[in-house]
Design an enzyme around this catalytic site. Sequence first.
Site, PDB file in Angstrom:
ATOM      1  N   CYS A   7      -0.562 -34.510  34.775  1.00 27.95           N
ATOM      2  CA  CYS A   7      -2.024 -34.392  34.822  1.00 27.95           C
ATOM      3  C   CYS A   7      -2.581 -33.941  33.479  1.00 27.95           C
ATOM      4  O   CYS A   7      -3.525 -33.136  33.429  1.00 27.95           O
ATOM      5  CB  CYS A   7      -2.481 -33.443  35.924  1.00 27.95           C
ATOM      6  SG  CYS A   7      -2.014 -33.983  37.556  1.00 27.95           S
TER       7      CYS A   7
ATOM      8  N   HIS B 219      -5.103 -29.412  31.559  1.00 30.40           N
ATOM      9  CA  HIS B 219      -4.798 -30.137  32.795  1.00 30.40           C
ATOM     10  C   HIS B 219      -6.068 -30.904  33.175  1.00 30.40           C
ATOM     11  O   HIS B 219      -7.179 -30.438  32.894  1.00 30.40           O
ATOM     12  CB  HIS B 219      -4.460 -29.100  33.864  1.00 30.40           C
ATOM     13  CG  HIS B 219      -3.979 -29.655  35.168  1.00 30.40           C
ATOM     14  ND1 HIS B 219      -4.825 -30.216  36.089  1.00 30.40           N
ATOM     15  CD2 HIS B 219      -2.742 -29.719  35.717  1.00 30.40           C
ATOM     16  CE1 HIS B 219      -4.120 -30.606  37.145  1.00 30.40           C
ATOM     17  NE2 HIS B 219      -2.859 -30.308  36.949  1.00 30.40           N
TER      18      HIS B 219
ATOM     19  N   LYS C 111       0.718 -21.658  43.513  1.00 28.09           N
ATOM     20  CA  LYS C 111       1.636 -21.541  42.375  1.00 28.09           C
ATOM     21  C   LYS C 111       2.143 -20.111  42.220  1.00 28.09           C
ATOM     22  O   LYS C 111       2.885 -19.804  41.292  1.00 28.09           O
ATOM     23  CB  LYS C 111       0.935 -21.976  41.082  1.00 28.09           C
ATOM     24  CG  LYS C 111       0.599 -23.473  41.032  1.00 28.09           C
ATOM     25  CD  LYS C 111      -0.041 -23.818  39.714  1.00 28.09           C
ATOM     26  CE  LYS C 111      -0.824 -25.107  39.746  1.00 28.09           C
ATOM     27  NZ  LYS C 111       0.021 -26.306  39.681  1.00 28.09           N
TER      28      LYS C 111
ATOM     29  N   ASP D  80      -8.687 -21.254  32.603  1.00 27.63           N
ATOM     30  CA  ASP D  80      -7.804 -21.829  33.611  1.00 27.63           C
ATOM     31  C   ASP D  80      -6.515 -21.017  33.579  1.00 27.63           C
ATOM     32  O   ASP D  80      -5.704 -21.160  32.662  1.00 27.63           O
ATOM     33  CB  ASP D  80      -7.545 -23.303  33.279  1.00 27.63           C
ATOM     34  CG  ASP D  80      -6.532 -23.942  34.225  1.00 27.63           C
ATOM     35  OD1 ASP D  80      -5.954 -23.213  35.058  1.00 27.63           O
ATOM     36  OD2 ASP D  80      -6.327 -25.163  34.122  1.00 27.63           O
TER      37      ASP D  80
ATOM     38  N   GLN E 179      -1.403 -21.186  35.235  1.00 25.11           N
ATOM     39  CA  GLN E 179      -0.006 -21.006  34.819  1.00 25.11           C
ATOM     40  C   GLN E 179       0.251 -19.605  34.267  1.00 25.11           C
ATOM     41  O   GLN E 179       1.363 -19.320  33.824  1.00 25.11           O
ATOM     42  CB  GLN E 179       0.364 -22.059  33.757  1.00 25.11           C
ATOM     43  CG  GLN E 179       0.267 -23.501  34.235  1.00 25.11           C
ATOM     44  CD  GLN E 179       1.361 -23.879  35.228  1.00 25.11           C
ATOM     45  OE1 GLN E 179       2.395 -23.222  35.317  1.00 25.11           O
ATOM     46  NE2 GLN E 179       1.122 -24.932  35.994  1.00 25.11           N
TER      47      GLN E 179
END
Lengths: 417, 145
Positions: free
Chosen positions: A373, A130, A233, A207, A210
């Site tokens: 993104c 991303h 999220k 990261d 997700q």
Amino acid sequence: MSSLDIAAIKADFPILKRRIRGNNRLIYLDSGATSQKPNSVLDAERDFYQNHNAAVHRGAHQLAEEATELYEGAREKVVKFIGADSSEVIFTKSATESINAIAYSLGNSTFGSRFHIKAGDRIVVSEMEHHANLIPWQELARRTGAELAWFKVTDEGRLDLSNIDDLINSRTKVVALTHQSNVLGTINPLGEVTKRAHEVGALFVLDACQSVPHYKVDVKSINVDFVAFSGHKMLGPTGVGILWGKKELLDAMPPFLTGGSMIETVTMESATYLDAPKRFEAGVPNMAQAVGLGAAIDYLNKVGLDRIHAHEVELTKKALAGLQTIGGLSIIGPKDLEMRGGVVSFAIDGIHPHDLGQALDQFGIAVRTGHHCAWPLMKRFKTVATTRASFYLYNDLEDIAALVDGVERARKYFAER
Amino acid sequence: MELDSLYQEVILDHYKRPLNKALAPNPDAQVHHVNTSCGDEVTLNLHLEGDRISRVTWEGVGCSISQASTSVMTDLLIGKSKEDALALVEEFQTMLQSKGKDTGNEEHLQDGVAFAGVSKFPARVKCALLGWMAFKDALQQAVKK
Ligand SMILES: Cc1ncc(COP(=O)(O)O)c(C=O)c1O
């Protein structure tokens, strides 16, 4: 079907009762962008403002005491959720800020420090990042003269590890990688990469935007140095994100944002800084949002992350199978369920994702269209955009059936006109 | 269906058979514009003959709205004076920003009025304007030279 009581879960999310574009039931398949919020999260935020609002860690009054307790209580919930130690969890405003905090902190390190990055050093990312886990590293490379290098992505949408030993070499100072691609749904195998990164003495930044919302991530057992994710999220409010880092690293790194709350002593000329987490929490934080995130974690724990993940795998299986029956449709990303999360990107010959998304919207189906993104990843797959459906605990098989049916209807609509 | 008000026949026709879509060499100005929110791209070449727009050619990838709108624009503006062309761009832009109130003057905008429906979909207005803004930019650059 899964053991989740989806009707009961749906009832906890008032927005899911909305009617869209006429009288369509809202079918929200864009949780990868941001999740919806249950009543308990909305209530926790309101309760904070209504009954306890005061600046945390300041003032001797009762409200300040209560606010501090709620805020630190929320931190403890995050701590337990990801298997961290208390002083390792830092509240930021978002994952984007968390990643920038690491990049800027490293960039602020002076010559001779173990964190110092200079010309000739290397920073390694991947082609599936991303922009939030790409641009901060591009910028750090630009400011320091370091070189940016990256893992490629295979046609199947997996990380290409074939050149890992060349890519992560003795000059490598940072490896920053996404846990799960927000476009492909691919879950990256971390073991091999963290092992190699640590072999050469590089820091590993994960990261986890997700992953943490969808399945158990235990920061200690995956052997990484830093983890970033966003509250919004994972059923929490916007405006709160998490930066986790190993305590000994955080305490030794220079701060990123400076100001109130993060100092130990101050004179007109200089200051000394507190240890983590306060070292990285300058200013009055987003308190109600942190408290909301705590309520979101309670909700996720109540349902159970393992059950949520199993449910999402089932939804993904149905979606992959259903979508692939549609003429001219191709999946961008892994087509099997191995190391894969509930995010499905696809393309249909002759129909631009923006047009497809518009048609789906008319049926009440909310998907994401565009480059997500992840512009370089789009280029990698020789496209400018995809349509993406992403799932969460409040979606059910009916939602998946509606998606498949909606895509087929949209395909016919554009084919016949 | 409400979709029909967005996807007029004219739009889908231009999308499937775009006009002037092949860059002519040696332009007076070339610009490249992208819609940063979705990645749609248009490269536009502008040729002038004195005060007149003699050629507008383009290449691009994107949704039906952005591609058809660019096609319609080239057809409309070729042959116009610089001043008239700019006025038409203004008129088109005003229609698109009217949130569905301005249905457009067909005598002026010709096929361009098909995009009036787009103005009810705020997320798509940028798509429809992509090529037009590229043209405006190209004209400014060509005039400066
Ligand atoms: C993989 C990934 N990383 C980073 C981000 C950035 O998160 P935020 O915008 O909440 O900072 C996102 C959000 O879209 C994401 O999906």
